[in-house]
Design a protein around this motif. Structure first.
Motif, mmCIF file in Angstrom:
data_model
loop_
_atom_site.group_PDB
_atom_site.id
_atom_site.type_symbol
_atom_site.label_atom_id
_atom_site.label_comp_id
_atom_site.label_asym_id
_atom_site.label_seq_id
_atom_site.Cartn_x
_atom_site.Cartn_y
_atom_site.Cartn_z
ATOM 1 N N ARG A 259 0.826 -1.216 0.000
ATOM 2 C CA ARG A 259 0.000 0.000 0.000
ATOM 3 C C ARG A 259 0.857 1.261 0.000
ATOM 4 N N SER B 174 2.153 1.736 -3.629
ATOM 5 C CA SER B 174 1.165 2.250 -4.587
ATOM 6 C C SER B 174 0.515 3.542 -4.126
ATOM 7 N N LEU C 160 -1.259 4.301 -1.408
ATOM 8 C CA LEU C 160 -2.504 4.293 -0.640
ATOM 9 C C LEU C 160 -2.275 4.718 0.802
ATOM 10 N N ARG D 267 0.825 10.806 -5.847
ATOM 11 C CA ARG D 267 -0.450 10.278 -5.348
ATOM 12 C C ARG D 267 -0.799 8.958 -6.038
ATOM 13 N N ALA D 268 -1.675 8.202 -5.372
ATOM 14 C CA ALA D 268 -1.959 6.833 -5.825
ATOM 15 C C ALA D 268 -2.319 6.770 -7.310
ATOM 16 N N HIS D 269 -3.228 7.651 -7.753
ATOM 17 C CA HIS D 269 -3.674 7.495 -9.140
ATOM 18 C C HIS D 269 -2.582 7.892 -10.131
ATOM 19 N N VAL E 293 0.027 4.801 -10.798
ATOM 20 C CA VAL E 293 -0.372 3.855 -11.839
ATOM 21 C C VAL E 293 0.212 4.288 -13.188
ATOM 22 N N HIS F 2 -1.461 -2.513 -8.833
ATOM 23 C CA HIS F 2 -1.606 -3.203 -7.547
ATOM 24 C C HIS F 2 -2.896 -4.020 -7.573
ATOM 25 N N ILE G 49 -11.194 -7.000 -4.517
ATOM 26 C CA ILE G 49 -11.930 -5.739 -4.707
ATOM 27 C C ILE G 49 -12.223 -5.456 -6.173
ATOM 28 N N PHE H 104 -14.904 -4.298 -8.922
ATOM 29 C CA PHE H 104 -16.042 -3.397 -8.796
ATOM 30 C C PHE H 104 -17.314 -4.198 -9.053
ATOM 31 N N MET I 33 -11.843 -0.088 -16.663
ATOM 32 C CA MET I 33 -11.303 0.760 -15.605
ATOM 33 C C MET I 33 -9.812 0.489 -15.417
ATOM 34 N N TYR J 2 -7.984 2.661 -17.584
ATOM 35 C CA TYR J 2 -8.510 4.030 -17.468
ATOM 36 C C TYR J 2 -7.569 5.089 -18.039
ATOM 37 N N LEU J 3 -6.280 4.927 -17.813
ATOM 38 C CA LEU J 3 -5.344 5.981 -18.216
ATOM 39 C C LEU J 3 -4.871 5.840 -19.656
ATOM 40 N N ARG K 75 -4.920 5.783 -23.679
ATOM 41 C CA ARG K 75 -5.646 6.464 -24.749
ATOM 42 C C ARG K 75 -5.546 5.704 -26.062
ATOM 43 N N ARG L 61 -7.535 -6.943 -14.716
ATOM 44 C CA ARG L 61 -7.802 -5.512 -14.625
ATOM 45 C C ARG L 61 -6.504 -4.739 -14.401
#
Ligand SMILES: Nc1ncnc2c1ncn2[C@@H]1O[C@H](COP(=O)(O)OP(=O)(O)OP(=O)(O)O)[C@@H](O)[C@H]1O
Ligand SMILES: [Mg+2]
Lengths: 238, 302
Positions: free
Chosen positions: A47, A50, A52, A71-73, A76, A82, A88, A90, A101, A104-105, A107, A149
């Motif tokens: 944690r 990554s 958290l 920061r966490a996001h 990534v 992680h 977990i 969704f 997801m 997500y980052l 393109r 994921r």
């Protein structure tokens, strides 16, 4: 080359001093495993990497650069993904949406599509259930989804927290073979496991954590043969 | 039977307004587990924003102003409230996000009181009359049931906004990220989802919908005043609980049911009890099915 380095890392949760100076390093392309009893600080270490939890002291370096204030996001984006403890996924999203997801980052639609296709080839169960809510999957399927994921982000380093937890032995073997496949494709892995025997048999290097400290570290083979590790962590297991 | 359909029509129109407000409660609750008590006041600000915008554009006051100007009035009010929602989130809720729930609750009540008193200061305590942005007309449906073109506008605009919101939440990358964040904030940030930004967007959308409700209520009930958000705010909150707080379709259904129940009470019992029905519904839901009609049956996260 040292890809990921932790130097004298401290983490506190309020009054709980969870990590008391963890140092470790992971080479590119390796599997490093952290083993240890409940509460030893394995998840906390991941944690912290990554983002958290904020370390209260020490340093985390990825490709030589400090992750201190990232920061966490954003971590990534740097290439660290992680797979959290307890998977977990969704549950309110479909299987496909979960994988989206993960990307997500990204393109590059084409690349994402190709990765999805490859993932579905590897895990046909997920493809069959792509429109189904992820909460309806079995535990093993959810773990595959959680791993898939994380891979959708095309990480350089994959942190995995107890991926085999609560799974039937046949699924545990399946998970470990997936882990080896991921490594064979060039991804570096930090694997946290309670199943120390299988983790050490799969990994290149191992760290034994006890109450927030590194008790021992060595090549994984050597730890597997160490009398201390055998007595404390492999006794009767597997 | 005619009486029933008449009250049903009135209830649906009024319920659409509750539904729009309830959406803001449910979205913010879904993502932060916070009951945003200031939300009814954002709706009030939306009504006033529309009032002043309509005045500035001359809609409803200048004789030959086009009714199409109602569109920029609506959109302008939504934009203003979206901004207000963002400010509330940034300056009131974000600083206490890691504090206890009680702290967040007190903050919400503080924001609510602030908006009400700022409203009294800025707009005056006396009611204002919302301009007739659209010339009123009554339409007789079959069996003598009468509706106004205002009520039809209310329903149409609400449906349009709700369909838009549903498509946004279901189909877009940001909408999916909102659902991911509402399921598990840390897991969402591990995907690279900028959780803070998603929370801000949620406030913006919820507040914009409340502004739309404020505009629509100005059409049908043109008397607006700074404390007008209190009662509808409470009722829309009950509607969100009834539908299952956190659930978007739940808020829509809850809002409609709330509006219809109110008008059935008005039609068949007495308008004296109109406001009481919300509390009866709240107590019933809490007793019978606290998760509401469509609520997720998950244990409360600590
Ligand atoms: N959120 C938290 N708040 C307070 N204490 C915590 C929190 N999370 C972990 N701890 C404490 O920090 C220590 C390390 O916990 P951690 O979860 O890292 O252990 P672990 O090695 O992953 O254990 P397990 O095998 O049970 O997953 C434990 O003493 C735990 O009780
Ligand atoms: Mg753990």
């Amino acid at each position: 080359m040292k890809l990921l380095e932790l130097e004298d890392l401290h983490v506190r949760y309020g009054a709980v001093h969870a990590l008391k100076g963890i140092s470790l390093s992971v080479e590119e392309g390796e599997i490093a495993t952290l083993v240890g009893a409940n509460g030893a600080g394995k998840s906390t270490t991941l944690r912290a990497i990554s983002g958290l939890v904020r370390p209260s002291g020490g340093r985390i370096r990825f490709r030589g650069a400090s992750l201190g204030a990232v920061r966490a996001h954003e971590i990534v984006r740097l290439g660290i993904s992680h797979v959290p403890e307890g998977r977990i996924v969704f549950a309110n999203l479909t299987v496909l949406e979960n994988l989206e997801m993960g990307a997500y980052l990204r393109r590059d639609r084409g690349g994402v599509g190709a990765d999805l296709k490859r993932l579905f080839q590897r895990f046909p169960r997920l493809e069959e259930r792509r429109r189904q809510s992820a909460g309806t999957l079995s535990g093993g399927e959810q773990q595959m989804l959680a791993i898939g994921r994380a891979l959708m982000a095309r990480p350089t380093v994959l942190l995995m927290d107890e991926p085999s937890l609560g799974l039937a032995p046949i699924l545990v073997r399946e998970i470990f073979s997936v882990i080896r496949e991921i490594r064979s494709q060039g991804t570096t892995i930090v694997l946290v496991e309670q199943n120390a025997r299988m983790a050490l048999a799969t990994a290149d290097v191992g760290y034994v954590l006890e109450t927030g400290m590194v008790r021992m570290s060595d090549r994984a083979r050597a730890l597997l043969e160490s009398p201390f590790v055998q007595a404390a962590y492999l006794g009767g297991a597997g | 039977m005619q009486e029933f359909f008449q009250q049903l029509a009135n209830g649906v129109a009024w319920g659409s307004i509750y539904a729009l407000i309830a959406l803001g409660y449910t979205m913010v609750y879904g993502i932060l587990r916070l009951i945003n008590f200031a939300h009814g006041d954002v709706y009030m600000v939306g009504a006033f924003a529309a009032y002043y915008l309509a005045g500035a554009l001359g809609v409803g006051t200048v004789r030959d102003a086009s009714p199409l100007l109602a569109v920029p009035v609506l959109l302008g009010a939504m934009l203003i409230c979206a901004l207000l929602g963002v400010l509330i989130e940034l300056f009131a809720y974000r600083p206490v996000r890691r504090s206890s729930r009680l702290t967040a609750l007190i903050t919400a009540i503080g924001v609510s009181l602030f908006l009400e008193n700022a409203g009294i200061r800025l707009f005056g305590a006396d009611p204002k009359f919302f301009p007739q942005v659209i010339t009123p007309r009554t339409i007789t449906l079959g069996e003598g049931v009468m509706v106004t073109n205002h009520q039809i506008t209310v329903v149409l605009v609400s449906v349009l906004l709700m369909v838009g919101l549903t498509l946004f939440v279901q189909r877009t990358r940001t909408g999916k990220a909102m659902r991911a964040v509402s399921f598990h904030r840390d897991a969402a940030s591990l995907m690279g989802i900028p959780v803070d930004r998603i929370i801000t967007i949620t406030f913006a959308i919820g507040s914009a919908l409340a502004a739309a409700a404020g505009f629509l209520v100005g059409l049908t009930n043109p008397k607006i005043e700074p404390l007008m958000g209190i009662m509808p705010g409470i009722k829309a909150f009950v509607a969100a609980v009834l539908g299952g707080i956190g659930s978007i379709p739940g808020a829509m259904i809850g809002g409609l049911l709330m509006g219809v129940s109110e008008y059935l009470v008005v039609g068949y019992i007495s308008s004296t009890y109109r406001d009481a029905i919300a509390f009866v519904i709240l107590i019933l839901v809490l007793l019978v099915k606290p998760t509401g009609l469509l609520g997720r049956n998950v244990a409360e996260k600590v």
